[in-house]
Design a protein around this motif. Structure first.
Motif, PDB file in Angstrom:
ATOM      1  N   ALA A 240       0.849  -1.202   0.000  1.00 46.34           N
ATOM      2  CA  ALA A 240       0.000   0.000   0.000  1.00 46.34           C
ATOM      3  C   ALA A 240       0.879   1.244   0.000  1.00 46.34           C
ATOM      4  O   ALA A 240       0.631   2.193  -0.748  1.00 46.34           O
ATOM      5  CB  ALA A 240      -0.925  -0.013   1.209  1.00 46.34           C
ATOM      6  N   ALA A 241       1.923   1.237   0.825  1.00 50.95           N
ATOM      7  CA  ALA A 241       2.832   2.387   0.883  1.00 50.95           C
ATOM      8  C   ALA A 241       3.563   2.583  -0.440  1.00 50.95           C
ATOM      9  O   ALA A 241       3.781   3.714  -0.880  1.00 50.95           O
ATOM     10  CB  ALA A 241       3.840   2.204   2.010  1.00 50.95           C
ATOM     11  N   LEU A 242       3.955   1.480  -1.070  1.00 44.66           N
ATOM     12  CA  LEU A 242       4.730   1.549  -2.316  1.00 44.66           C
ATOM     13  C   LEU A 242       3.877   1.888  -3.530  1.00 44.66           C
ATOM     14  O   LEU A 242       4.410   2.161  -4.605  1.00 44.66           O
ATOM     15  CB  LEU A 242       5.436   0.211  -2.579  1.00 44.66           C
ATOM     16  N   ASN A 243       2.548   1.823  -3.359  1.00 45.29           N
ATOM     17  CA  ASN A 243       1.660   2.229  -4.454  1.00 45.29           C
ATOM     18  C   ASN A 243       1.787   1.272  -5.653  1.00 45.29           C
ATOM     19  O   ASN A 243       1.965   1.710  -6.789  1.00 45.29           O
ATOM     20  CB  ASN A 243       2.010   3.667  -4.861  1.00 45.29           C
ATOM     21  N   ARG A 244       1.687  -0.016  -5.360  1.00 47.20           N
ATOM     22  CA  ARG A 244       1.819  -1.020  -6.421  1.00 47.20           C
ATOM     23  C   ARG A 244       0.542  -1.853  -6.464  1.00 47.20           C
ATOM     24  O   ARG A 244       0.461  -2.937  -5.853  1.00 47.20           O
ATOM     25  CB  ARG A 244       3.040  -1.920  -6.145  1.00 47.20           C
ATOM     26  N   PRO A 245      -0.488  -1.381  -7.166  1.00 46.42           N
ATOM     27  CA  PRO A 245      -1.805  -2.030  -7.113  1.00 46.42           C
ATOM     28  C   PRO A 245      -1.841  -3.478  -7.604  1.00 46.42           C
ATOM     29  O   PRO A 245      -2.564  -4.285  -7.017  1.00 46.42           O
ATOM     30  CB  PRO A 245      -2.694  -1.124  -7.969  1.00 46.42           C
ATOM     31  N   HIS A 246      -1.088  -3.814  -8.649  1.00 42.99           N
ATOM     32  CA  HIS A 246      -1.140  -5.193  -9.133  1.00 42.99           C
ATOM     33  C   HIS A 246      -0.641  -6.161  -8.063  1.00 42.99           C
ATOM     34  O   HIS A 246      -1.264  -7.177  -7.775  1.00 42.99           O
ATOM     35  CB  HIS A 246      -0.294  -5.374 -10.398  1.00 42.99           C
TER      36      HIS A 246
ATOM     37  N   GLY B  22       7.233  -1.840   8.563  1.00 41.99           N
ATOM     38  CA  GLY B  22       7.215  -2.049   7.117  1.00 41.99           C
ATOM     39  C   GLY B  22       6.828  -0.782   6.363  1.00 41.99           C
ATOM     40  O   GLY B  22       7.470  -0.406   5.373  1.00 41.99           O
ATOM     41  N   MET B  23       5.787  -0.110   6.841  1.00 43.32           N
ATOM     42  CA  MET B  23       5.327   1.087   6.124  1.00 43.32           C
ATOM     43  C   MET B  23       6.349   2.219   6.198  1.00 43.32           C
ATOM     44  O   MET B  23       6.603   2.909   5.208  1.00 43.32           O
ATOM     45  CB  MET B  23       3.991   1.573   6.690  1.00 43.32           C
ATOM     46  N   LEU B  24       6.931   2.435   7.375  1.00 43.97           N
ATOM     47  CA  LEU B  24       7.862   3.565   7.517  1.00 43.97           C
ATOM     48  C   LEU B  24       9.151   3.336   6.731  1.00 43.97           C
ATOM     49  O   LEU B  24       9.746   4.282   6.210  1.00 43.97           O
ATOM     50  CB  LEU B  24       8.152   3.836   8.994  1.00 43.97           C
ATOM     51  N   ALA B  25       9.586   2.074   6.646  1.00 43.13           N
ATOM     52  CA  ALA B  25      10.736   1.770   5.791  1.00 43.13           C
ATOM     53  C   ALA B  25      10.389   2.071   4.334  1.00 43.13           C
ATOM     54  O   ALA B  25      11.174   2.676   3.604  1.00 43.13           O
ATOM     55  CB  ALA B  25      11.155   0.317   5.951  1.00 43.13           C
ATOM     56  N   ALA B  26       9.199   1.652   3.906  1.00 41.03           N
ATOM     57  CA  ALA B  26       8.767   1.902   2.527  1.00 41.03           C
ATOM     58  C   ALA B  26       8.615   3.395   2.257  1.00 41.03           C
ATOM     59  O   ALA B  26       8.948   3.879   1.175  1.00 41.03           O
ATOM     60  CB  ALA B  26       7.450   1.188   2.247  1.00 41.03           C
ATOM     61  N   LEU B  27       8.097   4.133   3.249  1.00 39.86           N
ATOM     62  CA  LEU B  27       7.841   5.568   3.067  1.00 39.86           C
ATOM     63  C   LEU B  27       9.109   6.411   3.158  1.00 39.86           C
ATOM     64  O   LEU B  27       9.083   7.600   2.853  1.00 39.86           O
ATOM     65  CB  LEU B  27       6.845   6.066   4.121  1.00 39.86           C
ATOM     66  N   ASN B  28      10.198   5.787   3.637  1.00 38.15           N
ATOM     67  CA  ASN B  28      11.471   6.506   3.664  1.00 38.15           C
ATOM     68  C   ASN B  28      11.436   7.669   4.648  1.00 38.15           C
ATOM     69  O   ASN B  28      11.809   8.799   4.323  1.00 38.15           O
ATOM     70  CB  ASN B  28      11.785   7.003   2.238  1.00 38.15           C
ATOM     71  N   ARG B  29      10.988   7.386   5.864  1.00 41.46           N
ATOM     72  CA  ARG B  29      10.872   8.430   6.882  1.00 41.46           C
ATOM     73  C   ARG B  29      11.727   8.040   8.082  1.00 41.46           C
ATOM     74  O   ARG B  29      11.235   7.445   9.055  1.00 41.46           O
ATOM     75  CB  ARG B  29       9.409   8.596   7.300  1.00 41.46           C
ATOM     76  N   PRO B  30      13.040   8.339   8.051  1.00 39.84           N
ATOM     77  CA  PRO B  30      13.950   7.834   9.087  1.00 39.84           C
ATOM     78  C   PRO B  30      13.646   8.295  10.503  1.00 39.84           C
ATOM     79  O   PRO B  30      13.795   7.504  11.442  1.00 39.84           O
ATOM     80  CB  PRO B  30      15.331   8.340   8.623  1.00 39.84           C
ATOM     81  N   HIS B  31      13.224   9.532  10.696  1.00 40.78           N
ATOM     82  CA  HIS B  31      12.943   9.976  12.067  1.00 40.78           C
ATOM     83  C   HIS B  31      11.818   9.148  12.693  1.00 40.78           C
ATOM     84  O   HIS B  31      11.937   8.664  13.816  1.00 40.78           O
ATOM     85  CB  HIS B  31      12.533  11.456  12.086  1.00 40.78           C
ATOM     86  N   GLU B  32      10.733   9.019  11.974  1.00 43.85           N
ATOM     87  CA  GLU B  32       9.606   8.263  12.497  1.00 43.85           C
ATOM     88  C   GLU B  32       9.940   6.779  12.597  1.00 43.85           C
ATOM     89  O   GLU B  32       9.451   6.082  13.484  1.00 43.85           O
ATOM     90  CB  GLU B  32       8.371   8.462  11.607  1.00 43.85           C
ATOM     91  N   LEU B  33      10.770   6.294  11.694  1.00 45.06           N
ATOM     92  CA  LEU B  33      11.150   4.881  11.763  1.00 45.06           C
ATOM     93  C   LEU B  33      11.899   4.605  13.068  1.00 45.06           C
ATOM     94  O   LEU B  33      11.640   3.617  13.755  1.00 45.06           O
ATOM     95  CB  LEU B  33      12.014   4.490  10.560  1.00 45.06           C
TER      96      LEU B  33
END
Lengths: 127, 127, 127, 127, 127, 127
Positions: free
Chosen positions: E68-74, F65-76
């Motif tokens: 969901a975070a990566l925005n990859r719908p397939h 998983g989401m914060l790693a994907a979102l690239n948000r080091p402070h929140e991670l």
């Protein structure tokens, strides 16, 4: 849930996204997605769009820029139509997406212009 | 290069980013990054910011939303200070980043508020 | 606009994207998207692709990697076909997207391979 | 683990990233991050960089474009230095990041040029 | 290739994604995408999913959040169906995407809920 | 504001992020960022983390998983420490970031492992 915030959100959401669209979203909601409908209406539309510190037109400008950057075509189309309802002209929308070309890159702009043209056509039909 | 577009871009860039900052960028440019300085000045600041169809204040709103979404803290700080120069109030900047919380997610907003506070402090000193 | 840069950009754009595609883009342009067509032709294709410091084949490699990372399927398909026109082989394109699997993640690679196969089929038909 | 792939990966990784850097990474690895070191060495460096279908120089071009797009400054710095080891000139690196300005947006390019200059300085010292 | 890792990966991949889907992917593979099928099976499904330190159910939770975070719908649709196979309930999937609304933003959640409903319908038919 | 949701959120936030951290955030809040503190406490921590349909441990897995994907080091970093408070072991956190390597790419994993080690060290000191 804060009932007053939800109700304010529901009114704003209908005015920006279209009364029919929102009523259909709630009518077709089931146990799976009703909590999302409620969260979005209260939190997004009530607690943030409901703040009077920015006019709705400015909030539409922001959404066009953010949704182009976030690469979310479905929501971008919804909010191009919302921007028209909030009084943005097509020339203003064009300017947003030219600025997108510079800051988010040319592919983001090409996608946004295509989606905007689709949104304009849908908006004409729905009127 | 279109000289008129470059010159208009240079003036606008200085007015938004600060005369000293821009002059230093060109003075310290070498063969490696001079082509970037020229490209950015002509196209970003001349060909797009130079269009009169949107006021600079609206362009600052857009940049704050896009840069928060794009996760580019250095440029975001530069443009928070630019937004203050273009007449946005701190209350308006706060509203932008509350809207960022909704559309880009809470971590994007937390980062943006922290950067904005740093930008405010730098802006005070630079005045 | 710098006329020489625009003209050089137009020639390069046609040679990479296809003469028919580009002529159709300008022919169907209206007041809404003509400024984008002009900006992209001058800035993207003239001012950057027009630089001779990198061969077009290297620029195609870069675009495949960047567009896969940026998650822009429409532009990726356009540039897979452009890469074939610039002389990349299908084996080279496969290698790019295997490297995408490592650096951008497996879902980015899966999407890119699917788009590449669609692009190959379209390219065969258009020849 | 496929021992031959791991060993080939280890050699390539050392040749691109620097023998000292890689040996230090393994020497300081603990139970927490040793599995990552092994996975990266075998799959990234052995199974993909180890494929001979693309020269290392082309793989460095791709990495610069992808890492700029992915917004990963630490890895971008590592791979700017790797690109120099693989024979890219500073002029070629400049061209990559000018193309980044167009496709990923100006803020991605500004960040990449800053990181590249830091990488050049570190590379000089490490030689 | 490590044959044992590949074989373990193939079994896990079939159990999560569906035997028929995976067999079809290999049967229709050609020289262009066979290396991807092999890399993904060994590296993604064997070397990582094959680690017993996390149960498959936890890995499915992670994938839903990341995709969901990566925005990859397939890939998200494939992994919503995989999550059902791994024992997640629809209520648990709903909770994941409500958390997506907060951390990745409302548009990511709206897209994810829509894709999940499509995945549920396909899953029913495929059973 | 829904007072009960806010209060529940405040308790959960303190239990995950640390009482001292949260109290300091409110104590140092000014007119600029107090609305963010309130929005986050009510919606993120009350309306979503406060839902009992997922255990806190699962929510921590998702956030990593989401914060790693979102690239948000402070929140991670904040949420790696939160994950330890919610009972994840370092081995489980390692597994999450190995899976990040596959789905978000190797650079996302390398950054996440580095941040996790910093978070572990801070967590030891803060205990």
């Amino acid at each position: 849930m804060d009932k007053a915030t939800f109700d304010r959100g529901l009114e704003i959401r209908k005015s920006v996204i279209g009364r029919e669209f929102v009523e259909k979203a709630f009518a077709s909601a089931d146990d799976f997605n009703r909590p999302l409908q409620e969260l979005v209406t209260e939190y997004c539309w009530g607690a943030v769009w409901g703040r009077e510190e920015l006019p709705k037109k400015t909030r539409s400008f922001l959404n066009l820029g953010m949704l182009a950057a976030l690469n979310r075509p479905h929501e971008l189309k919804v909010h191009v139509k919302g921007a028209l309802r909030n009084g943005l002209t097509r020339d203003e929308i064009r300017e947003v997406f030219l600025q997108v070309a510079i800051y988010c890159g040319v592919p983001a702009a090409v996608d946004s212009f295509r989606i905007a043209r689709e949104a304009f056509a849908e908006y004409e039909k729905e009127k």
